[in-house]
Design a protein around this motif. Structure first.
Motif, short mmCIF file in Angstrom:
data_model
loop_
_atom_site.label_atom_id
_atom_site.label_comp_id
_atom_site.label_asym_id
_atom_site.label_seq_id
_atom_site.Cartn_x
_atom_site.Cartn_y
_atom_site.Cartn_z
N SER A 10 13.17 0.71 0.71
CA SER A 10 11.89 0.27 -0.02
C SER A 10 12.09 -1.28 0.06
N ALA A 11 13.30 -1.75 -0.33
CA ALA A 11 13.68 -3.25 -0.35
C ALA A 11 13.55 -3.99 0.88
N LYS A 12 14.13 -3.26 1.99
CA LYS A 12 13.90 -3.76 3.03
C LYS A 12 12.34 -4.00 3.73
N ILE A 13 11.67 -3.13 3.51
CA ILE A 13 10.00 -3.08 3.75
C ILE A 13 9.41 -4.33 2.98
N LYS A 14 9.95 -4.29 1.53
CA LYS A 14 9.18 -5.37 0.70
C LYS A 14 9.59 -6.78 1.40
N ALA A 58 6.29 -10.22 -6.28
CA ALA A 58 7.47 -10.72 -5.30
C ALA A 58 7.42 -11.22 -3.81
N ALA A 59 6.15 -9.97 -3.38
CA ALA A 59 5.90 -10.21 -1.91
C ALA A 59 4.97 -11.50 -1.90
N GLY A 60 4.72 -12.08 -2.83
CA GLY A 60 3.55 -13.10 -2.48
C GLY A 60 2.11 -12.86 -2.27
N ILE A 61 1.79 -11.62 -2.80
CA ILE A 61 0.48 -10.93 -2.97
C ILE A 61 -0.19 -11.22 -4.07
N TYR A 62 -1.41 -11.76 -4.07
CA TYR A 62 -2.17 -11.92 -5.25
C TYR A 62 -2.41 -10.40 -5.85
N SER A 63 -2.29 -10.51 -7.16
CA SER A 63 -2.30 -9.12 -7.69
C SER A 63 -3.38 -9.20 -9.14
N GLU A 64 -4.37 -8.37 -9.39
CA GLU A 64 -5.08 -7.99 -10.37
C GLU A 64 -4.76 -6.74 -11.09
N VAL A 65 -4.53 -6.60 -12.28
CA VAL A 65 -4.52 -5.37 -12.88
C VAL A 65 -5.70 -5.30 -14.08
N HIS A 66 -6.43 -4.33 -13.72
CA HIS A 66 -7.68 -4.00 -14.67
C HIS A 66 -7.26 -2.77 -15.59
N THR A 67 -7.28 -3.04 -16.86
CA THR A 67 -6.91 -1.84 -17.72
C THR A 67 -8.13 -1.48 -18.69
N LYS A 68 -8.59 -0.28 -18.46
CA LYS A 68 -9.51 0.23 -19.20
C LYS A 68 -9.30 1.61 -20.41
N PRO A 141 2.96 9.94 1.73
CA PRO A 141 3.42 10.59 3.08
C PRO A 141 3.88 9.44 4.20
N PHE A 142 3.00 7.94 4.20
CA PHE A 142 3.48 7.06 4.99
C PHE A 142 4.99 6.60 4.67
N GLY A 143 5.37 6.64 3.69
CA GLY A 143 7.04 6.42 3.35
C GLY A 143 7.66 7.27 3.84
N VAL A 144 7.30 8.76 3.71
CA VAL A 144 8.18 9.68 4.24
C VAL A 144 8.47 9.60 5.92
N GLY A 260 14.82 8.35 -4.02
CA GLY A 260 14.49 8.67 -2.57
C GLY A 260 13.11 8.33 -2.19
N VAL A 261 12.03 9.22 -2.08
CA VAL A 261 10.71 9.07 -1.78
C VAL A 261 9.96 7.99 -2.54
N GLY A 262 10.35 8.32 -4.21
CA GLY A 262 9.56 7.35 -4.91
C GLY A 262 9.38 5.87 -4.74
N PRO A 263 10.41 5.27 -4.48
CA PRO A 263 10.44 3.75 -4.22
C PRO A 263 9.63 3.56 -2.91
N MET A 264 9.63 4.40 -2.17
CA MET A 264 8.90 4.15 -0.68
C MET A 264 7.36 4.01 -1.09
#
Length: 286
Positions: A10-14, A58-68, A141-144, A260-264
């Motif tokens: 996952s760290a490699k992919i990020k 960390a990846a330079g992606i603009y991020s919004e979190v909407h908490t309702k 599944p994509f991560g697997v 294992g799969v979780g971080p992916m």
């Protein structure tokens, strides 16, 4: 026995995503954007959403979190999704599941623009995935599948048992395996004699939320075990659906829980968001 290290992969992919995002910003002045919506106060969901937000930054992606609040109506949620569908800064929209019972999950997921459906749950993307066409793939599944690729685990012609038939993991996992020319059996809570199926499998993927369901006497020597389950025991310890200690010495490859799969999952979500931004650039360049 090889432990499939999802944390390291996952760290490699990020890092791959971070480099590509930097290039996209520099060459095209496009910053990928992701919005995550959390309804209610489920602690596990809140932790997961926070992790997604930090990974985006960390990846330079603009991020919004909407908490309702839990009391948010379906109409209010659909109105927010409509706003996000029309927000040019956002390439991806993700509504954290599960939703409160008074909100219809299908209606909400179908309201997301398929071109921004980085979770891969919209029927448009599900249909394209099943048809082996380019689409946004559900992150877990994509991560697997990326794990199989990274560790050189052959799928073509292999007998694979998927335990669990959820829309989030089991069904899409089976579709991706079929597209990879594996011979796939999907088992669920009503399956009679689960062991009879798993004993014949070259690869077992389990995602049911039952701690230590899969034991060593249920798998053959050299089997690959992919454990998607994550359960918190009364002791507070996190464990998977497979009994890792019991199974590990019988496996050729096995995923640990945690790590294992979780971080992916988050790594592949970032990949999908980057892909959505690149597709936006293609559309706008025409």
């Amino acid at each position: 026995m090889v432990i499939l290290d999802g944390k390291a992969l996952s760290a490699k992919i990020k890092e791959e995503v971070r480099v590509e995002v930097s290039q996209l910003v520099e060459e095209k002045q496009i910053t990928p954007g992701l919005a995550v919506v959390l309804v209610g106060s489920d602690p596990a969901s809140a932790t997961y959403v926070n992790s997604k937000h930090k990974s985006c930054e960390a990846a330079g992606i603009y991020s919004e979190v909407h908490t309702k609040d839990e009391s948010t109506t379906q109409e209010e949620l659909l109105s927010l999704i409509d706003e996000m569908n029309n927000n040019p800064k956002l390439d991806g929209i993700l509504v954290q599941l599960p939703l409160p019972k008074h909100i219809d999950t299908t209606t909400v997921l179908e309201a997301i623009n398929p071109l921004k459906d980085v979770d891969g749950f919209h029927p448009y993307n599900v249909g394209r995935m099943v048809s082996n066409l380019d689409s946004f793939l559900p992150a877990t599944p994509f991560g697997v599948m990326r794990m199989f690729e990274e560790y050189g685990i052959e799928l073509s012609g292999k007998n694979v048992v998927v335990i669990g038939s959820s829309d989030i993991v089991g069904k899409p996992m089976a579709s991706l395996l079929i597209n990879a020319k594996a011979t796939v059996t999907v088992c669920n809570s009503r399956t009679k004699d689960l062991k009879a199926h798993t004993k014949e499998a070259d690869i077992v993927i389990i995602a049911v939320g039952v701690p230590h369901l899969l034991k060593a006497n249920m798998i053959k020597d050299g089997a690959v075990v992919i454990d998607v389950g994550i359960n918190r025991l009364d002791t507070g310890k996190l464990t998977g659906d497979a009994d890792f200690e019991d199974c590990k010495d019988k496996c050729s490859f096995i995923t640990p829980v945690p790590g294992g799969v979780g971080p992916m999952t988050i790594g592949m979500l970032l990949k999908n968001t980057l892909k959505a931004a690149k597709l936006r650039d293609k559309r706008e360049s025409k």
